[in-house]
Design an enzyme around this catalytic site. Structure first.
Site, PDB file in Angstrom:
ATOM      1  N   HIS A 234       0.848  -1.197   0.000  1.00 30.66           N
ATOM      2  CA  HIS A 234       0.000   0.000   0.000  1.00 30.66           C
ATOM      3  C   HIS A 234       0.877   1.238   0.000  1.00 30.66           C
ATOM      4  O   HIS A 234       2.085   1.172   0.260  1.00 30.66           O
ATOM      5  CB  HIS A 234      -0.954   0.015   1.207  1.00 30.66           C
ATOM      6  CG  HIS A 234      -0.253   0.135   2.539  1.00 30.66           C
ATOM      7  ND1 HIS A 234       0.342   1.296   2.978  1.00 30.66           N
ATOM      8  CD2 HIS A 234      -0.046  -0.773   3.523  1.00 30.66           C
ATOM      9  CE1 HIS A 234       0.870   1.120   4.166  1.00 30.66           C
ATOM     10  NE2 HIS A 234       0.665  -0.142   4.522  1.00 30.66           N
ATOM     11  N   ASP A 361      -3.855 -18.494  12.942  1.00 31.33           N
ATOM     12  CA  ASP A 361      -2.771 -19.092  13.710  1.00 31.33           C
ATOM     13  C   ASP A 361      -2.847 -18.670  15.179  1.00 31.33           C
ATOM     14  O   ASP A 361      -2.761 -17.475  15.484  1.00 31.33           O
ATOM     15  CB  ASP A 361      -1.426 -18.664  13.110  1.00 31.33           C
ATOM     16  CG  ASP A 361      -0.283 -19.520  13.579  1.00 31.33           C
ATOM     17  OD1 ASP A 361       0.044 -19.455  14.774  1.00 31.33           O
ATOM     18  OD2 ASP A 361       0.277 -20.268  12.765  1.00 31.33           O
ATOM     19  N   SER A 376       2.092  -4.978   6.953  1.00 30.86           N
ATOM     20  CA  SER A 376       1.750  -4.745   5.547  1.00 30.86           C
ATOM     21  C   SER A 376       2.910  -5.156   4.643  1.00 30.86           C
ATOM     22  O   SER A 376       4.055  -4.778   4.878  1.00 30.86           O
ATOM     23  CB  SER A 376       1.441  -3.266   5.308  1.00 30.86           C
ATOM     24  OG  SER A 376       0.342  -2.874   6.079  1.00 30.86           O
TER      25      SER A 376
END
Length: 425
Positions: A234, A361, A376
């Site tokens: 991003h 998880d 990210s």
């Protein structure tokens, strides 16, 4: 029973039969196959078929193996087609595009990011207290927050350090500055007359400005052939203006995660990390856009979990179900964690938010609460292929978020997987 009623009932029967044939029968499954499929040299693609349906294709590029389904094995790059027949009549034609075998090394490492903007960025207004009252020379000159000051009196400006001498000299002479401004895709000039702060010998622009930004993120991939990389997934925006930073240059360095601020509903978590050595740059930054940051690496980072190139998956190959991400939550240790792909949108054109994913998880949930800032760019692996990167977290559900398909990140890095080798060279 009159003829009209018979005709209507017959029509209903035909309609129901058509719907059943189209959506539920073996023929219906064949008709719903996309008109075009793309996969890589050496890979296998499965298509549905039926015992009473014949299928043939170009044997030079494809090998067809038929049992209850057709297994297309790509022998070499090129274009071909598969045609389905019933009693010699064609019912479906599928264009097949075989791309040259392509692999990249997945990332997962924590990186420090330093970006220098093109010029100096205006992030706010400052009211200068003069003998006649408060005034912001910058605001009066028509400068807006988010503008880039790229030139002063015809000289290109690359850092804040270059601004002060121009301002002081113009103020002492009582002359206006000629400023070159970039606003989004437009460039123009304006005049600004610096004002002297009351009780101070210094002159002011009446603007808050900045020339760089720093943070951490995660490396997504590295192409060992071209040395190109992609990270974050991003755009990096200025923390005050929320606008994308226009890159002049920048660099990435190794970083280590020192602690985790755990995420909760309504409050995104965050990785806290430090740059290991700002002089130990491992790559430059050439591009910053909605798909992440991109550049060229001149040093490789250790990844003991996956240090060999792996295939990629195109957007139409991604499916719901189990997957894994590579990321760092302790020091600089890259680990694999389980996730679930909730949905994926096959995309023909570059777009963000192509996938919705959920962290499953237990270890990662206990450590981070889900997706946190700094995660990210974490590469997503499914069936041994790199399919994309984590990009955003859902604010009201930190266990879930968005991912971007890897083919768009490769495209932004300048790696055209659709080009043949001759064109690429």
């Amino acid at each position: 029973m009159d003829r009209d009623k018979i005709r209507k009932r017959f029509g209903y029967i035909l309609l129901v039969s058509f719907v059943l044939l189209t959506f539920f029968s073996p023929v219906g499954r064949i008709l719903k196959i996309p008109n075009e499929i793309t996969f890589f040299e050496g890979q296998t693609f499965t298509l549905p078929t039926a015992t009473f349906v014949e299928a043939n294709g170009d044997r030079d590029h494809l090998q067809l193996q038929k049992e209850n389904e057709i297994q297309l094995q790509a022998k070499q790059k090129g274009e071909s087609e598969v045609v389905y027949h019933i009693a010699g009549l064609p019912i479906k034609k599928v264009h097949v595009n075989v791309l040259k075998d392509f692999k990249v090394i997945p990332g997962g490492q924590s990186i420090g990011v330093k970006i220098n903007s093109k010029g100096v960025l205006v992030v706010g207004y400052h009211q200068v207290e003069t003998d006649t009252g408060k005034v912001s020379p910058g605001e009066e000159a028509g400068i807006k927050i988010g503008d880039l000051i790229t030139k002063i009196n015809g000289k290109t400006i690359e850092s804040i350090n270059e601004v002060g001498s121009f301002v002081q000299e113009a103020g002492e002479k009582g002359e206006p500055l000629q400023l070159g401004i970039q606003r989004e895709d437009k460039e123009f000039e304006t005049q600004l007359t610096p004002q002297q702060e009351k009780g101070d010998s210094n002159y002011k622009l009446g603007l808050y400005i900045r020339d760089s930004a720093a943070g951490i993120g995660t490396l997504t991939f590295y192409d060992p052939k071209s040395k190109k990389y992609g990270a974050l997934g991003h755009v990096i925006s200025d923390m005050d203006t929320k606008l994308p930073i226009v890159v002049k240059d920048g660099y990435i360095v190794p970083s280590t995660v020192t602690s985790i601020q755990k995420g909760a509903n309504g409050v995104p978590g965050e990785k806290l990390a430090k740059f290991l050595n700002q002089r130990n740059t491992i790559g430059n930054i050439e591009k910053n856009n909605q798909f992440g940051i991109y550049g060229t690496m001149h040093k490789t980072l250790s990844n003991p979990v996956m240090n060999e190139p792996i295939p990629i998956a195109l957007s139409h190959e991604v499916k719901k179900g189990p997957a894994k991400i590579l990321t760092v939550v302790d020091n600089d240790k890259v680990e694999l964690f389980d996730i679930e792909i909730i949905s994926s949108i096959p995309q023909k054109f570059p777009a963000t938010k192509g996938m919705v994913l959920k962290i499953t998880d237990p270890k990662l949930l206990e450590k981070t609460g889900g997706i946190v800032q700094g995660m990210s760019g974490s590469p997503i692996i499914q069936d041994g292929k790199l399919i994309g990167a984590v990009t955003h977290v859902f604010v009201n559900d930190p266990t879930s978020g968005y991912g971007v398909h890897i083919e768009w990140m490769l495209n932004e890095a300048g790696i055209n997987i659709y080009e043949n080798e001759e064109k690429a060279s």
